[in-house]
Design a protein around this motif. Structure first.
Motif, PDB file in Angstrom:
ATOM      1  N   ASP A  91      26.383  37.482  40.516  1.00 16.45           N
ATOM      2  CA  ASP A  91      26.731  38.615  39.655  1.00 16.45           C
ATOM      3  C   ASP A  91      27.742  38.159  38.617  1.00 16.45           C
ATOM      4  N   ARG A  92      27.306  38.087  37.348  1.00 16.51           N
ATOM      5  CA  ARG A  92      28.168  37.601  36.264  1.00 16.51           C
ATOM      6  C   ARG A  92      28.721  38.756  35.429  1.00 16.51           C
ATOM      7  N   VAL A  93      28.638  39.983  35.964  1.00 14.34           N
ATOM      8  CA  VAL A  93      29.108  41.168  35.244  1.00 14.34           C
ATOM      9  C   VAL A  93      30.221  41.871  36.018  1.00 14.34           C
ATOM     10  N   ALA A  94      30.031  42.008  37.335  1.00 14.51           N
ATOM     11  CA  ALA A  94      31.050  42.648  38.172  1.00 14.51           C
ATOM     12  C   ALA A  94      32.369  41.910  38.008  1.00 14.51           C
ATOM     13  N   PRO A  95      33.475  42.641  38.049  1.00 17.61           N
ATOM     14  CA  PRO A  95      34.753  41.996  37.751  1.00 17.61           C
ATOM     15  C   PRO A  95      35.238  41.056  38.852  1.00 17.61           C
ATOM     16  N   ILE A  96      36.062  40.096  38.437  1.00 23.16           N
ATOM     17  CA  ILE A  96      36.962  39.387  39.328  1.00 23.16           C
ATOM     18  C   ILE A  96      38.234  40.234  39.370  1.00 23.16           C
ATOM     19  N   VAL A 142      48.041  42.948  39.249  1.00 23.99           N
ATOM     20  CA  VAL A 142      46.602  42.760  39.429  1.00 23.99           C
ATOM     21  C   VAL A 142      45.986  42.461  38.065  1.00 23.99           C
ATOM     22  N   VAL A 143      45.126  41.446  38.008  1.00 26.27           N
ATOM     23  CA  VAL A 143      44.355  41.154  36.801  1.00 26.27           C
ATOM     24  C   VAL A 143      42.890  41.408  37.132  1.00 26.27           C
ATOM     25  N   ALA A 144      42.192  42.100  36.237  1.00 30.00           N
ATOM     26  CA  ALA A 144      40.761  42.341  36.431  1.00 30.00           C
ATOM     27  C   ALA A 144      40.035  41.909  35.173  1.00 30.00           C
ATOM     28  N   TRP A 145      38.941  41.137  35.351  1.00 29.40           N
ATOM     29  CA  TRP A 145      38.133  40.765  34.192  1.00 29.40           C
ATOM     30  C   TRP A 145      36.660  40.791  34.586  1.00 29.40           C
ATOM     31  N   GLY A 146      35.867  41.539  33.802  1.00 27.24           N
ATOM     32  CA  GLY A 146      34.447  41.669  34.084  1.00 27.24           C
ATOM     33  C   GLY A 146      33.691  41.960  32.805  1.00 27.24           C
ATOM     34  N   GLY A 147      32.414  42.342  32.957  1.00 22.78           N
ATOM     35  CA  GLY A 147      31.603  42.688  31.787  1.00 22.78           C
ATOM     36  C   GLY A 147      31.586  41.571  30.768  1.00 22.78           C
ATOM     37  N   LEU A 154      50.967  33.702  46.695  1.00 27.12           N
ATOM     38  CA  LEU A 154      49.670  33.976  47.302  1.00 27.12           C
ATOM     39  C   LEU A 154      48.855  34.776  46.310  1.00 27.12           C
ATOM     40  N   ASN A 155      47.573  34.489  46.268  1.00 26.14           N
ATOM     41  CA  ASN A 155      46.690  35.183  45.329  1.00 26.14           C
ATOM     42  C   ASN A 155      45.393  35.533  46.047  1.00 26.14           C
ATOM     43  N   LEU A 156      44.964  36.770  45.847  1.00 27.27           N
ATOM     44  CA  LEU A 156      43.648  37.198  46.339  1.00 27.27           C
ATOM     45  C   LEU A 156      42.734  37.302  45.138  1.00 27.27           C
ATOM     46  N   THR A 157      41.558  36.652  45.186  1.00 23.10           N
ATOM     47  CA  THR A 157      40.576  36.916  44.126  1.00 23.10           C
ATOM     48  C   THR A 157      39.314  37.459  44.757  1.00 23.10           C
ATOM     49  N   PHE A 158      39.045  38.708  44.389  1.00 18.71           N
ATOM     50  CA  PHE A 158      37.855  39.407  44.866  1.00 18.71           C
ATOM     51  C   PHE A 158      36.693  39.144  43.917  1.00 18.71           C
ATOM     52  N   ARG A 159      35.513  38.958  44.506  1.00 21.72           N
ATOM     53  CA  ARG A 159      34.304  38.753  43.710  1.00 21.72           C
ATOM     54  C   ARG A 159      33.128  39.462  44.348  1.00 21.72           C
ATOM     55  N   LYS A 160      32.145  39.753  43.501  1.00 21.74           N
ATOM     56  CA  LYS A 160      30.859  40.192  43.997  1.00 21.74           C
ATOM     57  C   LYS A 160      29.918  39.012  43.803  1.00 21.74           C
TER      58      LYS A 160
END
Ligand code: MD6
Ligand code: FE
Length: 214
Positions: free
Chosen positions: A139-144, A176-181, A206-212
């Protein structure tokens, strides 16, 4: 490179692009629960220094939770359902992780965000993360969605080519940083973490990076 203003108040937002932003202090109220979650994850899937395909040991120590975990070795980068170190599935995403990621994504303009992977990164003082794109996800659209805890750091946010100019984004505990679309494939990195002591997290970031992923 230029500096974004130094220390915005919690609740403020800094736009980094049409679909990229910093949510200052967004995770502060959940920080202790997130730290407890990280400790529980690390007890099952310890932090480790992965080897890159080129044979370098990564400075950032990593572990994962969720159905897919990011791995690197001499064969390449990939997501794996199994922790190669233990032979068992990665620990599940704690509910507080899922809720925070969905709330932050909504705040950043991405409704219905359900990540299936969370990479947990530990930066000792002096540790950096060189400019890269997150490109191992289907998934290259859903945010990190990236959550910063502990020592402050300077995040670099660039363009779609490695050589494009970058902005320096100061990140504090709870940001929190979010980048998507349209901004999903931007190059990003972290400057060397400066030595220091955070009152609850100690001498580390410490850093959490969420992805789809799927
Ligand atoms: C950060 N981290 O630590 C952003 N990406 O603020 C990342 O972008 C990142 O830590 C891929 C793998 C590990 C990371
Ligand atoms: Fe990344």
């Amino acid at each position: 490179m230029h500096d974004l203003f130094a220390d915005p108040a919690p609740g403020r937002r800094t736009a980094l692009g049409p679909q990229a932003c910093v949510l200052h202090g967004f995770a502060l109220a959940d920080a202790d629960a997130l730290l407890a979650g990280i400790a529980a994850i690390a007890a099952q899937a310890p932090f480790r220094h992965l080897v890159t395909p080129g044979g370098h040991v990564m400075q950032v120590a990593m572990t994962n939770c969720g159905t897919h975990g990011w791995c690197s070795d001499r064969r390449g980068y990939r997501y794996d359902r199994i922790d190669p170190q233990s032979g068992r599935p990665w620990p599940p995403l704690p509910p507080v992780f899922l809720q925070l990621a969905a709330d932050a994504a909504r705040e950043a303009g991405f409704d219905g965000y359900v990540p299936d992977a969370c990479l947990v990164n530990r930066y000792a003082p002096g540790t950096r993360l060189s400019l890269h794109q997150d490109r191992d996800e289907d998934d290259r659209v859903a945010p990190i969605v990236s959550v910063s805890l502990g020592l402050p750091a300077t995040f670099l946010f660039g363009g779609f080519a490695r050589g494009d100019r970058t902005v320096r984004v100061p990140l504090q505990h709870g940001d929190v940083v979010a980048w998507g679309g349209v901004d999903r494939m931007r190059f990003h990195g972290v400057l060397p973490v400066r030595p220091g002591q955070h009152e609850t997290v100690g001498a580390q970031r410490l850093n959490l990076t969420f992805r789809k992923v799927r």
